[in-house]
Design an enzyme around this catalytic site. Structure first.
Site, PDB file in Angstrom:
ATOM      1  N   SER A  51    -108.836 -31.387 -24.567  1.00 19.07           N
ATOM      2  CA  SER A  51    -108.979 -30.702 -25.861  1.00 19.07           C
ATOM      3  C   SER A  51    -110.005 -31.547 -26.823  1.00 19.07           C
ATOM      4  O   SER A  51    -110.388 -32.633 -26.736  1.00 19.07           O
ATOM      5  CB  SER A  51    -107.612 -30.897 -26.434  1.00 19.07           C
TER       6      SER A  51
ATOM      7  N   TYR B 168     -99.773 -35.961 -29.116  1.00 18.00           N
ATOM      8  CA  TYR B 168    -100.083 -34.900 -27.950  1.00 18.00           C
ATOM      9  C   TYR B 168    -101.674 -35.347 -27.710  1.00 18.00           C
ATOM     10  O   TYR B 168    -102.031 -35.363 -26.510  1.00 18.00           O
ATOM     11  CB  TYR B 168     -99.908 -33.465 -28.535  1.00 18.00           C
TER      12      TYR B 168
ATOM     13  N   LYS C 151    -103.936 -36.678 -24.292  1.00 17.97           N
ATOM     14  CA  LYS C 151    -105.316 -36.309 -23.821  1.00 17.97           C
ATOM     15  C   LYS C 151    -106.588 -37.217 -23.532  1.00 17.97           C
ATOM     16  O   LYS C 151    -107.089 -37.537 -22.416  1.00 17.97           O
ATOM     17  CB  LYS C 151    -105.913 -35.160 -24.550  1.00 17.97           C
TER      18      LYS C 151
HETATM   19  C1  UD1 Z   1    -104.187 -27.656 -32.767  1.00 22.03           C
HETATM   20  C2  UD1 Z   1    -104.617 -29.036 -32.185  1.00 22.03           C
HETATM   21  C3  UD1 Z   1    -105.305 -28.891 -30.839  1.00 22.03           C
HETATM   22  C4  UD1 Z   1    -104.499 -27.850 -29.886  1.00 22.03           C
HETATM   23  C5  UD1 Z   1    -104.659 -26.549 -30.579  1.00 22.03           C
HETATM   24  C6  UD1 Z   1    -103.864 -25.667 -29.905  1.00 22.03           C
HETATM   25  C7  UD1 Z   1    -105.199 -31.124 -33.440  1.00 22.03           C
HETATM   26  C8  UD1 Z   1    -105.817 -31.922 -34.198  1.00 22.03           C
HETATM   27  N1  UD1 Z   1    -105.455 -29.843 -32.904  1.00 22.03           N
HETATM   28  O1  UD1 Z   1    -105.819 -27.346 -33.400  1.00 22.03           O
HETATM   29  O2  UD1 Z   1    -105.410 -30.121 -30.041  1.00 22.03           O
HETATM   30  O3  UD1 Z   1    -105.384 -27.867 -28.812  1.00 22.03           O
HETATM   31  O4  UD1 Z   1    -103.890 -26.732 -31.873  1.00 22.03           O
HETATM   32  O5  UD1 Z   1    -104.518 -24.298 -30.260  1.00 22.03           O
HETATM   33  O6  UD1 Z   1    -104.063 -31.688 -32.877  1.00 22.03           O
HETATM   34  N2  UD1 Z   1    -103.839 -23.197 -40.078  1.00 22.03           N
HETATM   35  C9  UD1 Z   1    -103.490 -22.324 -41.314  1.00 22.03           C
HETATM   36  N3  UD1 Z   1    -102.230 -21.816 -41.550  1.00 22.03           N
HETATM   37  C10 UD1 Z   1    -101.614 -21.910 -40.416  1.00 22.03           C
HETATM   38  C11 UD1 Z   1    -101.875 -22.369 -39.152  1.00 22.03           C
HETATM   39  C12 UD1 Z   1    -102.957 -23.067 -39.252  1.00 22.03           C
HETATM   40  O7  UD1 Z   1    -104.312 -22.443 -42.107  1.00 22.03           O
HETATM   41  O8  UD1 Z   1    -100.359 -21.543 -40.504  1.00 22.03           O
HETATM   42  C13 UD1 Z   1    -105.316 -23.735 -40.111  1.00 22.03           C
HETATM   43  C14 UD1 Z   1    -105.388 -25.041 -39.915  1.00 22.03           C
HETATM   44  O9  UD1 Z   1    -105.192 -25.764 -41.163  1.00 22.03           O
HETATM   45  C15 UD1 Z   1    -106.771 -25.088 -39.196  1.00 22.03           C
HETATM   46  C16 UD1 Z   1    -106.982 -23.805 -38.504  1.00 22.03           C
HETATM   47  O10 UD1 Z   1    -105.831 -22.688 -39.185  1.00 22.03           O
HETATM   48  O11 UD1 Z   1    -107.775 -24.982 -40.215  1.00 22.03           O
HETATM   49  C17 UD1 Z   1    -106.414 -23.746 -36.995  1.00 22.03           C
HETATM   50  O12 UD1 Z   1    -105.283 -24.374 -36.942  1.00 22.03           O
HETATM   51  P1  UD1 Z   1    -104.408 -24.292 -35.366  1.00 22.03           P
HETATM   52  O13 UD1 Z   1    -104.511 -22.988 -34.862  1.00 22.03           O
HETATM   53  O14 UD1 Z   1    -103.154 -24.971 -35.840  1.00 22.03           O
HETATM   54  O15 UD1 Z   1    -105.243 -25.021 -34.588  1.00 22.03           O
HETATM   55  P2  UD1 Z   1    -105.906 -26.737 -34.526  1.00 22.03           P
HETATM   56  O16 UD1 Z   1    -105.100 -27.386 -35.611  1.00 22.03           O
HETATM   57  O17 UD1 Z   1    -107.139 -26.460 -34.811  1.00 22.03           O
END
Ligand code: UD1
Length: 339
Positions: A123, A148, A152
């Site tokens: 990842s 998690y 990795k």
């Molecule tokens: C996370 C994990 C990554 C994992 C991936 C699975 C970390 C740092 N990252 O990525 O290892 O492979 O999930 O897909 O552990 N957001 C919102 N609202 C929400 C959800 C998310 O604003 O309800 C924003 C987050 O702040 C971020 C972006 O959307 O900026 C993406 O978030 P998310 O889909 O959870 O993925 P990551 O955190 O990038």
């Protein structure tokens, strides 16, 4: 070539099994249904018109592995493992134990039966909070922001140590950025239990009316619109990356590392707008405080995968939004009909 796919009924696993079958590979799946459903097997068959062996068991079940490895396995793609970032913070022991132990079980069994090719689902989280973007494969692997992520980092390290002393061991560390979307048939996709943690599954549930609005976690990041930027890759493109990685392993390269992303960043607000454009559905949202552990920006440099694997993405973020929504709607219909 016979490939064992662990976690082959899960989100990325199922799309990869489709890609493997479509490319003529003989596939065996092992899955304990912890985060997947048996019906996915039938759906893969429906899409590909091909059959494959499925063993419902835990990867740590040695007898099950023996049964599988008795038929010669040429390569293993390891998707099995716990993957909920937030849960891993609360249950570190379970995460380290499960993700590491199942990898050990596989690697030992591979050694016992003379299987030399391993593809590991890594990842972008191994880059931690990067000093600059895009991220290159040569960038430092640092402390991840969750147990998690740390599993990795650790498994990458273990695989590097094994490769260093095992000349015939071929291993691809595939560092996924943010996989989204679904198969265009509407039969395979991501359907997490409960309230989704990741952005796209959450948006999908707002689109179908199951959740009221998207919580945008922070609009004060150092990014063009203040919201987090990520590299969202269509899961079908990501699946294709695994087929290309297997082809690479056939050349006996030893240990290789590839970023699998698009090379393009999309902010949370851009994603909400793209989703609306792709589906015609209005997505209400509210700005909330930052989520602990999140970084501002993450996107890949994918030149290495392009040059050495011939990897490129066929699908855009808009395609992924459309396909993800299609799956969500079809899945809701199927659930209503009790399928
Ligand atoms: C996370 C994990 C990554 C994992 C991936 C699975 C970390 C740092 N990252 O990525 O290892 O492979 O999930 O897909 O552990 N957001 C919102 N609202 C929400 C959800 C998310 O604003 O309800 C924003 C987050 O702040 C971020 C972006 O959307 O900026 C993406 O978030 P998310 O889909 O959870 O993925 P990551 O955190 O990038």
């Amino acid at each position: 070539m016979r490939v064992l796919v662990t976690g082959g009924l899960g989100f990325i696993g199922s799309h990869t099994v489709v890609a493997l079958l479509e490319n003529g590979y003989d596939v065996t799946v092992i899955d304990n249904l912890y985060n997947s459903k048996l019906v996915v097997k039938d759906r893969i068959k429906e899409i590909t018109n091909k059959d494959f062996k499925t063993v419902i068991a835990d990867v740590q079940d040695e007898k099950a592995l023996d049964e599988i490895f008795k038929d010669k396995i040429d390569a293993v793609i390891n998707f099995a493992g716990y993957k909920a970032v937030g849960e891993s913070v609360k249950k570190p022991l379970e995460y380290y134990d499960n993700n590491l132990t199942l990898t050990f079980a596989l690697l030992k069994k591979m050694r016992e039966y003379g299987c030399h090719n391993f593809v590991f689902s890594s990842s972008a989280t191994v880059y931690g909070n990067p000093e600059r973007v895009p991220m290159y494969e040569t960038d430092p692997v640092t402390d991840a922001t969750s147990p998690y992520g740390e599993t990795k980092v650790m498994i990458e390290r273990i695989l590097k140590d094994i490769a260093a002393v095992t000349p015939d061991f071929n291993c691809a560390l595939l560092r996924y950025f943010n996989p989204i979307g679904a198969h265009k048939s509407g039969l395979l996709g991501e359907d997490p239990n409960g309230i989704p943690n990741n952005l796209l599954p959450y948006i999908a549930k707002v689109a179908t009316g199951e959740l009221k609005e998207v919580n945008v976690f922070g609009n004060d990041y150092d990014t063009p619109d203040g919201t987090g930027v990520r590299d969202y890759i269509h899961v079908v493109d990501l699946a294709k990356g695994h087929v290309l990685a297997l082809k690479k392993l056939e050349q006996n390269p030893g240990l290789v590392i590839y970023n699998l992303g698009t090379g393009k960043g999309t902010s949370v607000l851009e994603m909400i707008h793209d989703y609306e454009e792709a589906t015609g559905v209005k997505i209400p949202y509210v700005i909330k405080p930052r989520r602990a552990g999140d970084i501002a920006t993450s996107y890949a440099n994918c030149d290495k995968a392009a040059k050495e694997l011939g990897f490129h993405c066929d699908y855009t973020v808009l395609d992924a939004c459309r396909d993800g929504y299609h799956f969500q709607v079809e899945e809701a219909k199927r659930k209503k009909e009790g399928k």
